[in-house]
Design an enzyme around this catalytic site. Structure first.
Site, PDB file in Angstrom:
ATOM      1  N   ASP A   1     -11.090  -6.203   4.465  1.00  0.00           N
ATOM      2  CA  ASP A   1      -9.827  -6.723   5.008  1.00  0.00           C
ATOM      3  C   ASP A   1      -9.865  -6.712   6.533  1.00  0.00           C
ATOM      4  OD1 ASP A   1      -7.354  -7.902   4.795  1.00  0.00           O
ATOM      5  OD2 ASP A   1      -6.249  -6.032   4.492  1.00  0.00           O
TER       6      ASP A   1
ATOM      7  N   PHE B   1       0.814  -1.215   0.000  1.00  0.00           N
ATOM      8  CA  PHE B   1       0.000   0.000   0.000  1.00  0.00           C
ATOM      9  C   PHE B   1       0.844   1.260   0.000  1.00  0.00           C
ATOM     10  CE2 PHE B   1       0.737  -1.465   4.322  1.00  0.00           C
ATOM     11  CZ  PHE B   1       1.320  -0.357   4.899  1.00  0.00           C
TER      12      PHE B   1
END
EC number: 2.7.11.1
Length: 313
Positions: free
Chosen positions: A167, A49
C-alpha cells in the site's frame, strides 16, 4: 555528487532486519498494563483498519501513535516464534523494525479481548506526504528526488526483511519536518514477500498495477515498482495519473506539469504495462534522474525549514 553520498546513506541500505526473538520478555516478567505506560491523546485518524490516537509514553514523555485494531476486522493473521497468534501487521512490523530510520517502528503491542493495540513511534513535527502535496502543490524535482530516494530505500529495506508493503502511497509516508526524513507507515495491507504470484490485494486500487485490475494476479516486486511510479508522478505533478480502472489498464501517462524528460522517462519505465519491462530497484537508483540526491538534512534546510510547517499529526 551521488557517489560521495552513498556512504552517508549506506546505513539505510544495510540496516539489519529485526530478530523476532529479541523482543520477548525475560522469564517471569509480566508486561505492565497499557494504561500505566501510555497516556492517550486526541484521535489522529480512523478507517477500516481501526483508529489511531496520539499518545505519550509516561516513562520518558516520548510521543507515540496508539493504533487500535478490532479483532473482527483482521483478515490476515500471523504467528510469532513463541506461537502467539497476532495480526500479520504485527509480524511484519517486528521484521522491519530495526536501526533503519525510513520505516515506522513498532515499540510495543497489547492484546485485549476484542482488539489489538499497537504502539508506534511518532515524529514531531510531522505531516504526511498527501497533506504536504495538497498544501504546497507539485514538488520541485530536487525535493521529489530526495523524497523518492528515501521511499525507495524504505521499500528495499522491507523487501530485504521479507516484507511486501502493498500500500505504497502518499498517505502512508510521513515527513519529519525538522529532519527531512521520510517514514513508511501502515503495514495493515502487507504480506510476507514471496517469489510466487499473489492473488489477493487489500491496498489502494488507484496505486495497484494493471495486471491486478485485469487478472487479479501480480508479483510483489514488479507491483511495488508500479506503485512507486504512481507515487513519483504524484510528487512532481501534484496528483495521481489514473483514477479509473480503464485508465490503469490503458497505462497512458500525460504530464500536467513541466517535468524534465529524464523524470518522465523514469515514471513511464516504472509504469510499463508488462511487469517484466519495469525496472528493478537498483535500476531505478542508477537512473540518470536519480543522481545528485540531497541528504535528508539538506532537504530540510533547503526545502522545509523555509516553509511554514503544516499541522502536526
Amino acid at each position: 555528487m551521488l557517489l560521495s553520498k552513498i556512504n552517508s546513506l549506506a546505513h539505510l541500505r544495510t540496516a539489519p532486519c529485526n530478530d523476532l526473538h529479541a523482543t520477548k520478555l525475560a522469564p517471569g516478567k509480566e508486561k505492565e498494563p497499557l494504561e500505566s505506560q501510555y497516556q492517550v491523546g486526541p484521535l489522529l485518524g480512523s478507517g477500516g483498519f481501526g483508529s489511531v490516537y496520539s499518545g505519550i509514553r509516561v516513562a520518558d514523555n516520548l510521543p507515540v501513535a496508539i493504533k487500535h485494531v478490532e479483532k473482527d476486522r483482521i483478515s490476515d493473521w500471523g504467528e510469532l516464534p513463541n506461537g502467539t497468534r497476532v495480526p500479520m501487521e504485527v509480524v511484519l512490523l517486528k521484521k522491519v523494525s530495526s536501526g533503519f530510520s525510513g520505516v515506522i517502528r513498532l515499540l510495543d503491542w497489547f492484546e485485549r479481548p476484542d482488539s489489538f493495540v499497537l504502539i508506534l513511534e511518532r515524529p514531531e513535527p510531522v505531516q504526511d506526504l498527501f497533506d504536504f502535496i495538497t498544501e504546497r502543490g507539485a514538488l520541485q524535482e530536487e525535493l521529489a528526488r530526495s523524497f523518492f530516494w528515501q521511499v525507495l530505500e524504505a521499500v528495499r529495506h522491507c523487501h530485504n526483511c521479507g516484507v511486501l508493503h502493498r500500500d505504497i502511497k502518499d498517505e502512508n509516508i510521513l515527513i519529519d519536518l525538522n529532519r527531512g526524513e521520510l517514514k513508511l507507515i501502515d503495514f495493515g495491507s502487507g504480506a510476507l514477500l514471496k517469489d510466487t504470484v499473489y492473488t489477493d490485494f487489500d491496498g489502494t486500487r488507484v496505486y495497484s498495477p494493471p495486471e491486478w485490475i485485469r487478472y487479479h494476479r501480480y508479483h510483489g516486486r514488479s507491483a511495488a515498482v508500479w506503485s512507486l511510479g504512481i507515487l513519483l508522478y504524484d510528487m512532481v505533478c501534484g496528483d495521481i495519473p489514473f483514477e479509473h480502472d480503464e485508465e490503469i489498464i490503458r497505462g497512458q501517462v500525460f504530464f500536467r506539469q513541466r517535468v524534465s524528460s529524464e523524470c518522465q522517462h523514469l515514471i513511464r519505465w516504472c509504469l510499463a504495462l508488462r511487469p517484466s519491462d519495469r525496472p528493478s530497484f537498483e535500476e531505478i537508483q542508477n537512473h540518470p534522474w536519480m543522481q545528485d540526491v540531497l541528504l535528508p538534512q539538506e532537504t530540510a534546510e533547503i526545502h522545509l525549514h523555509s516553509l511554514s510547517p503544516g499541522p502536526s499529526k
